[in-house]
Design a protein around this motif. Structure first.
Motif, mmCIF file in Angstrom:
data_model
loop_
_atom_site.group_PDB
_atom_site.id
_atom_site.type_symbol
_atom_site.label_atom_id
_atom_site.label_comp_id
_atom_site.label_asym_id
_atom_site.label_seq_id
_atom_site.Cartn_x
_atom_site.Cartn_y
_atom_site.Cartn_z
ATOM 1 N N ASP A 9 28.000 32.245 -43.228
ATOM 2 C CA ASP A 9 26.627 32.706 -43.077
ATOM 3 C C ASP A 9 25.693 31.505 -43.148
ATOM 4 O O ASP A 9 26.097 30.399 -43.527
ATOM 5 N N LEU A 10 24.442 31.737 -42.784
ATOM 6 C CA LEU A 10 23.376 30.784 -43.017
ATOM 7 C C LEU A 10 22.733 31.144 -44.353
ATOM 8 O O LEU A 10 22.599 32.320 -44.685
ATOM 9 N N ALA A 11 22.312 30.129 -45.120
ATOM 10 C CA ALA A 11 21.847 30.430 -46.474
ATOM 11 C C ALA A 11 20.876 29.380 -46.981
ATOM 12 O O ALA A 11 20.806 28.247 -46.474
ATOM 13 N N TYR A 12 20.120 29.805 -48.017
ATOM 14 C CA TYR A 12 19.305 28.909 -48.825
ATOM 15 C C TYR A 12 19.660 29.130 -50.288
ATOM 16 O O TYR A 12 20.012 30.248 -50.688
ATOM 17 N N LEU A 113 13.593 39.110 -43.017
ATOM 18 C CA LEU A 113 12.985 38.461 -44.180
ATOM 19 C C LEU A 113 13.522 37.040 -44.331
ATOM 20 O O LEU A 113 12.784 36.132 -44.727
ATOM 21 N N PHE A 114 14.797 36.844 -44.038
ATOM 22 C CA PHE A 114 15.374 35.497 -44.061
ATOM 23 C C PHE A 114 14.624 34.593 -43.081
ATOM 24 O O PHE A 114 14.255 33.456 -43.416
ATOM 25 N N ASP A 115 14.391 35.084 -41.872
ATOM 26 C CA ASP A 115 13.660 34.294 -40.877
ATOM 27 C C ASP A 115 12.231 34.008 -41.345
ATOM 28 O O ASP A 115 11.723 32.900 -41.156
ATOM 29 N N LEU A 116 11.594 35.003 -41.972
ATOM 30 C CA LEU A 116 10.237 34.801 -42.468
ATOM 31 C C LEU A 116 10.211 33.765 -43.591
ATOM 32 O O LEU A 116 9.301 32.934 -43.660
ATOM 33 N N TYR A 117 11.205 33.818 -44.467
ATOM 34 C CA TYR A 117 11.314 32.820 -45.539
ATOM 35 C C TYR A 117 11.412 31.420 -44.941
ATOM 36 O O TYR A 117 10.713 30.494 -45.372
ATOM 37 N N GLN A 118 12.260 31.259 -43.945
ATOM 38 C CA GLN A 118 12.432 29.954 -43.310
ATOM 39 C C GLN A 118 11.135 29.502 -42.641
ATOM 40 O O GLN A 118 10.724 28.338 -42.765
ATOM 41 N N GLN A 119 10.461 30.427 -41.944
ATOM 42 C CA GLN A 119 9.201 30.089 -41.282
ATOM 43 C C GLN A 119 8.131 29.710 -42.303
ATOM 44 O O GLN A 119 7.304 28.817 -42.062
ATOM 45 N N THR A 120 8.143 30.380 -43.468
ATOM 46 C CA THR A 120 7.160 30.081 -44.505
ATOM 47 C C THR A 120 7.390 28.691 -45.084
ATOM 48 O O THR A 120 6.441 27.939 -45.322
ATOM 49 N N LEU A 121 8.644 28.337 -45.321
ATOM 50 C CA LEU A 121 8.946 26.983 -45.797
ATOM 51 C C LEU A 121 8.475 25.940 -44.784
ATOM 52 O O LEU A 121 7.887 24.918 -45.165
ATOM 53 N N ILE A 122 8.726 26.197 -43.519
ATOM 54 C CA ILE A 122 8.291 25.257 -42.474
ATOM 55 C C ILE A 122 6.771 25.120 -42.495
ATOM 56 O O ILE A 122 6.225 24.019 -42.391
ATOM 57 N N GLY A 123 6.070 26.254 -42.663
ATOM 58 C CA GLY A 123 4.612 26.222 -42.717
ATOM 59 C C GLY A 123 4.097 25.456 -43.923
ATOM 60 O O GLY A 123 3.132 24.683 -43.820
ATOM 61 N N VAL A 139 3.600 40.113 -47.903
ATOM 62 C CA VAL A 139 3.525 41.323 -47.076
ATOM 63 C C VAL A 139 4.876 41.617 -46.433
ATOM 64 O O VAL A 139 5.327 42.769 -46.384
ATOM 65 N N GLY A 140 5.570 40.575 -45.944
ATOM 66 C CA GLY A 140 6.885 40.769 -45.343
ATOM 67 C C GLY A 140 7.913 41.249 -46.342
ATOM 68 O O GLY A 140 8.752 42.103 -46.018
ATOM 69 N N LEU A 141 7.862 40.725 -47.566
ATOM 70 C CA LEU A 141 8.783 41.172 -48.604
ATOM 71 C C LEU A 141 8.532 42.635 -48.962
ATOM 72 O O LEU A 141 9.474 43.430 -49.062
ATOM 73 N N LEU A 142 7.275 43.008 -49.155
ATOM 74 C CA LEU A 142 6.950 44.400 -49.467
ATOM 75 C C LEU A 142 7.404 45.325 -48.343
ATOM 76 O O LEU A 142 7.907 46.426 -48.588
ATOM 77 N N GLN A 143 7.246 44.871 -47.109
ATOM 78 C CA GLN A 143 7.697 45.661 -45.961
ATOM 79 C C GLN A 143 9.211 45.868 -46.019
ATOM 80 O O GLN A 143 9.710 46.989 -45.817
ATOM 81 N N ALA A 144 9.950 44.812 -46.318
ATOM 82 C CA ALA A 144 11.413 44.897 -46.375
ATOM 83 C C ALA A 144 11.877 45.829 -47.486
ATOM 84 O O ALA A 144 12.920 46.486 -47.357
ATOM 85 N N LEU A 145 11.103 45.911 -48.559
ATOM 86 C CA LEU A 145 11.476 46.744 -49.706
ATOM 87 C C LEU A 145 10.980 48.182 -49.576
ATOM 88 O O LEU A 145 11.243 49.004 -50.451
ATOM 89 N N GLY A 146 10.260 48.473 -48.491
ATOM 90 C CA GLY A 146 9.797 49.839 -48.269
ATOM 91 C C GLY A 146 8.405 50.124 -48.781
ATOM 92 O O GLY A 146 8.009 51.297 -48.879
ATOM 93 N N TYR A 147 7.635 49.076 -49.083
ATOM 94 C CA TYR A 147 6.266 49.253 -49.590
ATOM 95 C C TYR A 147 5.270 48.566 -48.664
ATOM 96 O O TYR A 147 4.249 48.047 -49.110
ATOM 97 N N GLY A 148 5.547 48.592 -47.387
ATOM 98 C CA GLY A 148 4.738 47.851 -46.432
ATOM 99 C C GLY A 148 3.421 48.528 -46.094
ATOM 100 O O GLY A 148 3.193 49.705 -46.397
ATOM 101 N N PHE A 149 2.556 47.766 -45.457
ATOM 102 C CA PHE A 149 1.254 48.246 -45.023
ATOM 103 C C PHE A 149 1.331 48.748 -43.588
ATOM 104 O O PHE A 149 2.063 48.196 -42.765
#
Length: 245
Positions: A9-12, A113-123, A139-149
């Motif tokens: 897998d790909l990982a951090y 969420l993995f892709d968003l994490y990577q994009q956030t680190l790059i940012g 916001v992306g994490l809350l969305q992944a956990l079912g509490y999104g906007f």
């Protein structure tokens, strides 16, 4: 996922702790396997090949085996292409890791969420506005956990209007504001008012500093309610640093 054969897998690296005399238990955030603890045997030895690559905020290609909840790491290779955050951005990156450690169950995979994490680190490394980077990830994490906007409709199913203002009611949705910040939190309303045009922009993938600031008390309250009821140490460190800069 109790599969005895080798998996890759790909990982951090999110976190690691010493294990026995020469090894580590490492919490990985994997693209396909989610948050997963692995034993890195011999990783504390000075000449271990794993020692040099098992560091936070660096993309890895990993291979692991095992039937138990804690797998055995057999290979880790640095993928390159990403510098580590430093300064204030480093505190922000540790905050992301703590959110993932607190919010994700083991082997609950979230590739987006993995892709968003990577994009956030790059940012963060590129010097993008820290408030925007953090809020977008929250916001992306809350969305992944079912509490999104819902950025398109309010709690009554009506389209979000650009010229209106809204407040958020947890597990209900957006409620039109009367133009004043709301003080009654017993019913889950969050007092910060959010402009409709910000929400329309976010739906289109556009984040402004003003929108990120307005959403901060809302995401904070939702994270405290659903992810970290006892608070987040990295947030305390980060805000202390920003206040005394």
């Amino acid at each position: 996922m109790n599969n005895p054969r080798s998996n890759s897998d790909l990982a951090y690296v999110l976190h690691s702790v010493p294990y026995k005399e020469t090894s580590l238990i490492v919490e990985l955030f994997c693209k396909e396997h989610g948050r997963m603890p692995v034993v890195a045997k011999g990783a504390k030895r000075p000449h271990s090949g794993l020692r040099a690559v098992l560091v936070s905020f660096q993309p890895l290609s990993v291979r692991f085996t095992g039937k138990s909840d804690v797998k055995t790491l057999t290979q880790a290779e640095w993928m390159g292409g990403l510098m580590s955050p430093d300064g204030k951005a480093l505190f922000a990156a540790y905050y992301l890791n703590e959110l993932l450690m607190r919010g994700l169950g083991r082997e609950d995979n979230h590739p987006e969420l993995f892709d968003l994490y990577q994009q956030t680190l790059i940012g963060l490394v590129a010097g993008e506005d820290m408030n925007v980077c953090i809020r977008r990830f929250e916001v992306g994490l809350l969305q992944a956990l079912g509490y999104g906007f819902d950025w398109q409709f309010d709690a009554q199913g009506r389209d979000i209007e650009s010229d209106s203002a809204y407040v958020w009611q947890d597990q209900v949705g957006w409620t039109t504001s009367n133009g004043l910040n709301v003080g009654n939190l017993q019913n889950g309303l969050v007092e910060q008012m959010v402009q409709g045009h910000w929400m329309v922009e976010i739906q289109q993938g556009l984040w402004s500093k003003a929108a990120a600031s307005a959403l901060k008390p809302i995401t904070r309250r939702l994270l405290l309610a659903h992810v970290a009821p006892n608070g987040l140490m990295s947030r305390v460190w980060m805000e202390h640093l920003l206040r005394h800069d």
